[in-house]
Scaffold this active site. Sequence first.
Site, PDB file in Angstrom:
ATOM      1  CE  LYS A  23      -2.386   0.998   3.511  1.00 28.70           C
ATOM      2  NZ  LYS A  23      -3.544   1.098   4.592  1.00 28.70           N
ATOM      3  NE  ARG A  98      -7.035   2.611  12.308  1.00 26.79           N
ATOM      4  CZ  ARG A  98      -6.253   2.087  11.665  1.00 26.79           C
ATOM      5  NH1 ARG A  98      -6.382   0.998  10.782  1.00 26.79           N
ATOM      6  NH2 ARG A  98      -4.756   2.232  11.595  1.00 26.79           N
ATOM      7  NE  ARG A 137       8.415 -10.374   3.592  1.00 29.62           N
ATOM      8  CZ  ARG A 137       7.522  -9.230   3.974  1.00 29.62           C
ATOM      9  NH1 ARG A 137       7.276  -8.440   2.801  1.00 29.62           N
ATOM     10  NH2 ARG A 137       7.186  -9.069   4.944  1.00 29.62           N
ATOM     11  NE  ARG A 171       9.804  -7.780   9.553  1.00 33.34           N
ATOM     12  CZ  ARG A 171       8.982  -6.838   9.246  1.00 33.34           C
ATOM     13  NH1 ARG A 171       9.582  -5.991   8.636  1.00 33.34           N
ATOM     14  NH2 ARG A 171       7.912  -6.645  10.086  1.00 33.34           N
ATOM     15  NE  ARG A 182       1.474  -8.931   9.628  1.00 33.26           N
ATOM     16  CZ  ARG A 182       2.838  -9.343   9.564  1.00 33.26           C
ATOM     17  NH1 ARG A 182       3.556  -9.303  10.756  1.00 33.26           N
ATOM     18  NH2 ARG A 182       3.252  -9.520   8.588  1.00 33.26           N
TER      19      ARG A 182
END
Length: 228
Positions: A23, A98, A137, A171, A182
Amino acid sequence: MDGATAPTAATVLILLGPPGAGKGTQARMLEEKFGLVQLSTGDLLREAVAAGTEAGKAAKAVMEAGDLVSDDIVIAILRDRLEKPDCAKGVILDGFPRTTVQADALGALLQERGQSVNAAISMEVQDDAMVERISGRFTCGNCGEGYHDTFKPTATTGTCDKCGSTEMKRRADDNAETVAQRLEAYHAQTAPLIAYYERSGALSRIDAMGAIEEIASNLSHVVAKVTA
Ligand SMILES: [Zn+2]
Protein backbone atom coordinates in the site's frame (compact mmCIF):
# COMPACT_ATOMS: atom_id res chain seq x y z
CA MET A 1 -9.91 32.35 5.89
CA ASP A 2 -9.11 34.58 2.97
CA GLY A 3 -11.16 32.76 0.38
CA ALA A 4 -8.03 31.61 -1.43
CA THR A 5 -8.87 27.94 -1.25
CA ALA A 6 -10.95 26.28 -3.91
CA PRO A 7 -11.86 22.97 -2.32
CA THR A 8 -14.50 21.68 -4.68
CA ALA A 9 -12.34 19.99 -7.30
CA ALA A 10 -10.04 18.09 -4.97
CA THR A 11 -10.15 14.31 -5.16
CA VAL A 12 -10.59 12.18 -2.05
CA LEU A 13 -9.34 8.61 -2.18
CA ILE A 14 -9.41 6.00 0.53
CA LEU A 15 -6.85 3.26 0.09
CA LEU A 16 -7.61 -0.03 1.82
CA GLY A 17 -5.08 -2.82 1.79
CA PRO A 18 -3.75 -5.47 4.15
CA PRO A 19 -0.23 -5.42 5.57
CA GLY A 20 2.16 -6.74 2.93
CA ALA A 21 0.05 -5.64 -0.06
CA GLY A 22 2.41 -2.78 -0.90
CA LYS A 23 0.00 0.00 0.00
CA GLY A 24 2.78 2.44 0.91
CA THR A 25 4.58 1.97 -2.40
CA GLN A 26 1.37 2.39 -4.38
CA ALA A 27 0.31 5.47 -2.42
CA ARG A 28 3.64 7.13 -3.25
CA MET A 29 3.11 6.27 -6.91
CA LEU A 30 -0.33 7.92 -6.81
CA GLU A 31 1.11 11.00 -5.11
CA GLU A 32 3.64 11.47 -7.87
CA LYS A 33 1.40 10.62 -10.77
CA PHE A 34 -1.70 12.56 -9.74
CA GLY A 35 -0.30 15.29 -7.45
CA LEU A 36 -2.18 13.91 -4.47
CA VAL A 37 -1.06 13.97 -0.84
CA GLN A 38 -1.18 10.90 1.36
CA LEU A 39 -2.61 11.66 4.78
CA SER A 40 -2.07 8.97 7.38
CA THR A 41 -3.75 9.32 10.74
CA GLY A 42 -0.48 9.04 12.65
CA ASP A 43 1.17 11.79 10.59
CA LEU A 44 -1.89 14.02 10.87
CA LEU A 45 -1.86 13.75 14.65
CA ARG A 46 1.89 14.34 14.94
CA GLU A 47 1.75 17.38 12.65
CA ALA A 48 -1.19 18.92 14.47
CA VAL A 49 0.43 18.40 17.87
CA ALA A 50 3.71 19.89 16.62
CA ALA A 51 1.91 22.86 15.05
CA GLY A 52 0.03 23.49 18.30
CA THR A 53 -3.32 24.03 16.60
CA GLU A 54 -6.43 23.97 18.75
CA ALA A 55 -7.25 20.43 17.63
CA GLY A 56 -3.58 19.49 18.04
CA LYS A 57 -3.61 20.67 21.65
CA ALA A 58 -6.75 18.65 22.31
CA ALA A 59 -5.12 15.56 20.74
CA LYS A 60 -1.97 16.05 22.78
CA ALA A 61 -3.89 16.22 26.05
CA VAL A 62 -5.80 13.02 25.23
CA MET A 63 -2.66 11.14 24.16
CA GLU A 64 -0.73 12.26 27.23
CA ALA A 65 -3.55 10.87 29.34
CA GLY A 66 -3.01 7.56 27.53
CA ASP A 67 -6.39 7.66 25.80
CA LEU A 68 -7.38 7.20 22.18
CA VAL A 69 -7.96 10.37 20.22
CA SER A 70 -11.68 10.73 19.54
CA ASP A 71 -13.21 10.81 16.07
CA ASP A 72 -14.21 14.44 16.64
CA ILE A 73 -10.60 15.47 17.18
CA VAL A 74 -9.35 13.54 14.16
CA ILE A 75 -12.06 15.13 12.02
CA ALA A 76 -11.11 18.60 13.33
CA ILE A 77 -7.47 17.94 12.44
CA LEU A 78 -8.44 16.65 9.01
CA ARG A 79 -10.65 19.73 8.48
CA ASP A 80 -7.61 21.98 9.12
CA ARG A 81 -5.32 19.84 7.00
CA LEU A 82 -7.59 19.83 3.94
CA GLU A 83 -7.34 23.64 3.86
CA LYS A 84 -3.59 23.48 3.15
CA PRO A 85 -2.58 24.33 -0.42
CA ASP A 86 -0.83 20.99 -0.99
CA CYS A 87 -4.24 19.28 -0.78
CA ALA A 88 -5.57 21.30 -3.71
CA LYS A 89 -5.48 18.38 -6.13
CA GLY A 90 -6.63 15.84 -3.63
CA VAL A 91 -5.71 13.44 -0.88
CA ILE A 92 -5.24 9.75 -0.21
CA LEU A 93 -6.53 8.83 3.21
CA ASP A 94 -4.63 6.05 4.93
CA GLY A 95 -5.86 4.62 8.22
CA PHE A 96 -8.97 6.78 8.38
CA PRO A 97 -11.83 6.00 8.38
CA ARG A 98 -11.53 2.68 10.21
CA THR A 99 -15.19 2.35 11.18
CA THR A 100 -18.50 3.16 9.53
CA VAL A 101 -19.12 5.79 12.24
CA GLN A 102 -15.90 7.48 11.14
CA ALA A 103 -16.94 7.08 7.52
CA ASP A 104 -20.17 8.96 8.29
CA ALA A 105 -18.21 11.73 10.04
CA LEU A 106 -15.82 11.96 7.08
CA GLY A 107 -18.76 12.12 4.69
CA ALA A 108 -20.24 15.04 6.66
CA LEU A 109 -16.92 16.92 6.70
CA LEU A 110 -16.48 16.47 2.96
CA GLN A 111 -20.04 17.54 2.29
CA GLU A 112 -19.37 20.80 4.18
CA ARG A 113 -16.56 21.38 1.72
CA GLY A 114 -18.50 20.39 -1.39
CA GLN A 115 -16.47 17.19 -1.67
CA SER A 116 -17.13 13.50 -1.36
CA VAL A 117 -15.18 10.26 -1.34
CA ASN A 118 -14.42 9.76 -5.03
CA ALA A 119 -13.13 6.25 -4.62
CA ALA A 120 -12.54 3.77 -1.82
CA ILE A 121 -10.07 1.38 -3.35
CA SER A 122 -9.74 -2.07 -1.86
CA MET A 123 -6.46 -3.80 -2.68
CA GLU A 124 -7.64 -7.38 -2.87
CA VAL A 125 -5.32 -10.26 -2.01
CA GLN A 126 -5.58 -14.03 -1.72
CA ASP A 127 -4.76 -14.81 1.87
CA ASP A 128 -3.02 -18.17 1.27
CA ALA A 129 -0.77 -16.66 -1.38
CA MET A 130 -0.02 -13.68 0.86
CA VAL A 131 0.97 -15.96 3.73
CA GLU A 132 3.31 -17.85 1.41
CA ARG A 133 4.74 -14.63 -0.01
CA ILE A 134 5.43 -12.93 3.31
CA SER A 135 6.39 -15.90 5.46
CA GLY A 136 8.92 -17.14 2.87
CA ARG A 137 11.03 -13.98 3.05
CA PHE A 138 14.53 -13.93 4.48
CA THR A 139 17.60 -11.74 4.10
CA CYS A 140 21.34 -12.09 4.28
CA GLY A 141 22.54 -10.82 7.65
CA ASN A 142 25.81 -9.69 6.12
CA CYS A 143 24.98 -7.87 2.87
CA GLY A 144 21.21 -7.45 3.22
CA GLU A 145 20.28 -9.27 -0.01
CA GLY A 146 16.63 -10.36 0.06
CA TYR A 147 15.51 -13.94 -0.70
CA HIS A 148 12.37 -16.05 -0.70
CA ASP A 149 11.93 -19.77 -0.03
CA THR A 150 9.79 -20.26 -3.15
CA PHE A 151 10.29 -17.26 -5.41
CA LYS A 152 13.96 -16.44 -4.93
CA PRO A 153 15.87 -19.19 -3.16
CA THR A 154 19.64 -19.10 -2.74
CA ALA A 155 21.62 -21.30 -5.17
CA THR A 156 23.10 -23.19 -2.24
CA THR A 157 20.78 -23.66 0.70
CA GLY A 158 21.74 -21.36 3.56
CA THR A 159 24.47 -19.49 1.66
CA CYS A 160 24.11 -15.97 0.25
CA ASP A 161 24.59 -15.85 -3.55
CA LYS A 162 26.10 -12.40 -3.32
CA CYS A 163 28.58 -12.52 -0.47
CA GLY A 164 28.77 -16.17 0.58
CA SER A 165 27.64 -15.47 4.13
CA THR A 166 25.67 -18.20 5.91
CA GLU A 167 24.10 -15.76 8.34
CA MET A 168 20.46 -15.67 7.14
CA LYS A 169 17.81 -13.69 9.00
CA ARG A 170 14.02 -13.97 9.20
CA ARG A 171 11.76 -11.43 10.86
CA ALA A 172 10.03 -13.06 13.81
CA ASP A 173 6.67 -11.55 12.86
CA ASP A 174 6.89 -12.87 9.28
CA ASN A 175 6.02 -16.45 10.30
CA ALA A 176 2.96 -18.01 8.64
CA GLU A 177 0.75 -18.00 11.72
CA THR A 178 1.36 -14.33 12.53
CA VAL A 179 0.85 -13.28 8.92
CA ALA A 180 -2.45 -15.21 8.77
CA GLN A 181 -3.58 -13.54 11.99
CA ARG A 182 -2.71 -10.08 10.66
CA LEU A 183 -4.74 -10.75 7.51
CA GLU A 184 -7.69 -12.05 9.50
CA ALA A 185 -7.66 -8.96 11.72
CA TYR A 186 -7.49 -6.76 8.63
CA HIS A 187 -10.51 -8.44 7.01
CA ALA A 188 -12.54 -8.29 10.23
CA GLN A 189 -11.84 -4.59 10.62
CA THR A 190 -12.26 -3.64 6.97
CA ALA A 191 -15.30 -5.69 5.92
CA PRO A 192 -17.88 -3.18 7.28
CA LEU A 193 -16.09 -0.29 5.52
CA ILE A 194 -15.97 -2.18 2.24
CA ALA A 195 -19.70 -2.86 2.53
CA TYR A 196 -20.28 0.81 3.40
CA TYR A 197 -18.53 2.13 0.31
CA GLU A 198 -20.03 -0.57 -1.84
CA ARG A 199 -23.47 0.73 -0.85
CA SER A 200 -22.44 4.34 -1.60
CA GLY A 201 -21.10 3.30 -5.00
CA ALA A 202 -17.55 4.54 -4.28
CA LEU A 203 -15.93 1.13 -3.91
CA SER A 204 -13.41 -0.18 -6.43
CA ARG A 205 -11.68 -3.50 -6.02
CA ILE A 206 -8.29 -4.02 -7.60
CA ASP A 207 -6.24 -7.17 -7.80
CA ALA A 208 -3.21 -6.62 -5.58
CA MET A 209 -1.54 -9.99 -6.13
CA GLY A 210 0.39 -9.17 -9.29
CA ALA A 211 3.69 -7.41 -9.90
CA ILE A 212 4.13 -3.90 -8.48
CA GLU A 213 3.88 -2.32 -11.96
CA GLU A 214 0.70 -4.25 -12.71
CA ILE A 215 -0.94 -3.13 -9.46
CA ALA A 216 0.17 0.45 -10.15
CA SER A 217 -1.43 0.30 -13.57
CA ASN A 218 -4.73 -1.04 -12.19
CA LEU A 219 -4.76 1.63 -9.50
CA SER A 220 -3.93 4.43 -11.93
CA HIS A 221 -6.80 3.35 -14.13
CA VAL A 222 -9.28 3.71 -11.26
CA VAL A 223 -7.84 7.02 -10.09
CA ALA A 224 -7.68 8.49 -13.59
CA LYS A 225 -11.41 7.84 -13.95
CA VAL A 226 -12.35 9.69 -10.76
CA THR A 227 -9.89 12.58 -11.16
CA ALA A 228 -10.94 13.34 -14.73
ZN1 LIG B 1 25.02 -11.69 1.55
